[in-house]
Design a protein around this motif. Structure first.
Motif, mmCIF file in Angstrom:
data_model
loop_
_atom_site.group_PDB
_atom_site.id
_atom_site.type_symbol
_atom_site.label_atom_id
_atom_site.label_comp_id
_atom_site.label_asym_id
_atom_site.label_seq_id
_atom_site.Cartn_x
_atom_site.Cartn_y
_atom_site.Cartn_z
ATOM 1 N N ARG A 1 0.842 -1.196 0.000
ATOM 2 C CA ARG A 1 0.000 0.000 0.000
ATOM 3 C C ARG A 1 0.872 1.239 0.000
ATOM 4 N N ALA B 1 -0.372 4.406 -0.584
ATOM 5 C CA ALA B 1 -1.119 5.583 -0.151
ATOM 6 C C ALA B 1 -0.942 5.787 1.344
ATOM 7 N N SER C 1 -1.074 13.589 1.788
ATOM 8 C CA SER C 1 -0.878 13.894 0.368
ATOM 9 C C SER C 1 -2.203 13.841 -0.387
ATOM 10 N N THR C 2 -2.431 14.860 -1.239
ATOM 11 C CA THR C 2 -3.647 14.872 -2.053
ATOM 12 C C THR C 2 -3.521 13.933 -3.251
ATOM 13 N N GLN D 1 -2.681 10.382 -4.166
ATOM 14 C CA GLN D 1 -2.505 9.079 -3.538
ATOM 15 C C GLN D 1 -2.277 8.011 -4.610
ATOM 16 N N GLU E 1 2.956 16.935 0.689
ATOM 17 C CA GLU E 1 1.997 16.482 -0.322
ATOM 18 C C GLU E 1 2.622 15.539 -1.344
ATOM 19 N N PRO F 1 3.770 12.304 -2.968
ATOM 20 C CA PRO F 1 3.362 10.922 -2.677
ATOM 21 C C PRO F 1 4.510 10.106 -2.079
#
Length: 432
Positions: free
Chosen positions: A57, A59, A63-64, A66, A260, A262
């Motif tokens: 994973r 994400a 952070s916007t 993902q 932000e 990733p």
């Protein structure tokens, strides 16, 4: 290890041709270490196969943007990584056979592929939260990195700082008490630094002024601080727990824009103040040690105190104040335990991490940045131990608890190679 004599013909105006001999040394420690790890992983994958899909994973955090999950077949990914490990090991063998120094990215790539293959095997039919794994590892490395920096400064100036464990423990105690009283984690952090300074002052006085064996002083200080904090915990903190042992912790402070990014953003830039303090401390110590007059004097005192004395450097005062500085930095690492990890002090809560911090000094070859990277490695091993328990791997739980210390032993034995401590380390200076 084997040697080769290389003839270097030169000429001088008066004597004619002169032939010098240079000895080149083969170093097999790195190939043997990488080969041993490759063989161990091969045996693990072959005799304990785990079918299924491992889900990484990616994400997490604020952070916007993902990223989606990365799903890989467990055993094929493990075998591919194993083949890459074998190729990198062969690379180091060829370099050693040719008397070449292996470039630094080879062991780094080996570690990355090895961790990926092991996690793919361990996470079969499971979920591996990459962001939280790396973020937790970075946070756990704080006492190791700051303790290691204190050790680097001490040993560079000529004093072996075995008392890192005591500095971390007293730092954690002081941080808990002062943060609880003032309801301010920054005051707690300052208290932790003062606690580290107190231990360092005792180490400096006995080892520099009274010329007591430095390792013995450090070991005694560790035992003394453990006994003192245990005693004070029982008679002061336990009866007054709500007032003196309820520390206000540092919150997470995401840095705008950077947090932000990733994966990397949440790991590096959504941390507590003490992690950012660690970034600054590593940068300042590395710059100061090799780019300033302070660093030049410090290293001169640690390498050749007699020569430093002849050019006017006051050897013992330089050692005294720099050991104190190292104690302040190590004490700040102790604040992690009570201002980040848990909001109260517990008996022997450092659990020997000060000795692992001492190992980072050796593994990092007495260099602040390398010691910090070693601390990150050991912090990752500590975090990985908890994840493997959650994933339900067939590795015994006792081995999981051993993992950070096993990595420490392998790293120090396998990767240090022919590194050398500063020549004056551990040797008291008595001016004639």
């Amino acid at each position: 290890m084997s040697d080769q004599v290389v003839h270097d013909p030169q000429t001088t105006p008066d004597e004619g041709p002169v032939e010098r001999q240079h000895v080149r040394t083969r170093k097999w420690k790195l190939p043997i270490t990488l080969g041993s790890i490759t063989v161990l992983l091969a045996l693990l994958f072959l005799f304990v196969p785990r079918g299924g899909i491992a889900v990484f994973r990616l994400a997490g955090g604020p952070s916007t943007i993902q990223l989606g999950d990365l799903s890989v077949p467990a055993m094929p990914a493990a075998y591919i990584s194993l083949a890459l490990l074998a190729a990198l090991t062969a690379w180091t063998v060829v370099d050693s056979a040719a008397y070449r120094r292996t470039v630094i990215w080879v062991p780094i790539a080996f570690a990355a592929f090895g961790i990926f293959g092991f996690l793919a095997w361990a996470g079969a039919d499971g979920l591996i939260p990459v962001v939280s794994l790396l973020s937790g590892a970075l946070s756990l490395s704080v006492p190791l990195v700051l303790g290691g920096l204190g050790g680097v400064i001490g040993e560079r100036v000529g004093v072996v700082n075995v008392a890192i464990e005591g500095q971390l423990l007293l730092g954690a105690f002081s941080a808990a008490v002062l943060s609880s009283i003032t309801d301010n984690p920054f005051i707690g952090l300052l208290g932790a630094m003062v606690g580290g300074v107190l231990v360092a002052l005792v180490l400096a006085v006995f080892s520099i002024k009274y010329v007591v064996e430095q390792v013995i002083v450090g070991v005694v200080l560790n035992v003394l601080v453990l006994g003192l904090t245990t005693f004070l915990y029982g008679i002061v903190l336990v009866p007054n727990e709500l007032v003196l042992n309820r520390a206000t912790r540092f919150p997470s402070w995401p840095i705008p824009v950077l947090s932000e990014i990733p994966v990397i953003g949440p790991v590096l830039f959504n941390q507590t103040f003490i992690v950012y303090f660690m970034y600054i401390a590593v940068g300042l110590v590395a710059w100061g040690l090799f780019r300033t007059r302070w660093g030049l004097r410090l290293r001169a005192v640690g390498e050749h105190p007699q020569a430093a004395d002849t050019v006017g450097i006051k050897v013992n005062p330089t050692r005294f104040w720099n050991v104190t500085l190292g104690g302040a930095i190590a004490g700040a690492g102790g604040a992690y335990f009570t201002l980040v990890s848990v909001p109260q002090f517990g008996e022997n809560m450092t659990a020997g991490l000060g000795f692992i911090a001492l190992a980072t000094v050796i593994f990092g070859q007495w260099h602040p940045i390398r010691a910090a990277l070693a601390g990150l490695l050991f912090g990752f091993a500590n975090q990985l131990q908890g994840l493997l328990v959650v994933l339900g791997t067939p590795i015994p739980s006792e081995f999981m608890l051993m993992l950070p210390y096993l990595v420490t032993i392998l790293a120090v034995v396998g990767f240090v190679g022919g590194s050398r401590a500063p020549a004056g380390t551990g040797k008291p200076y008595i001016k004639n």
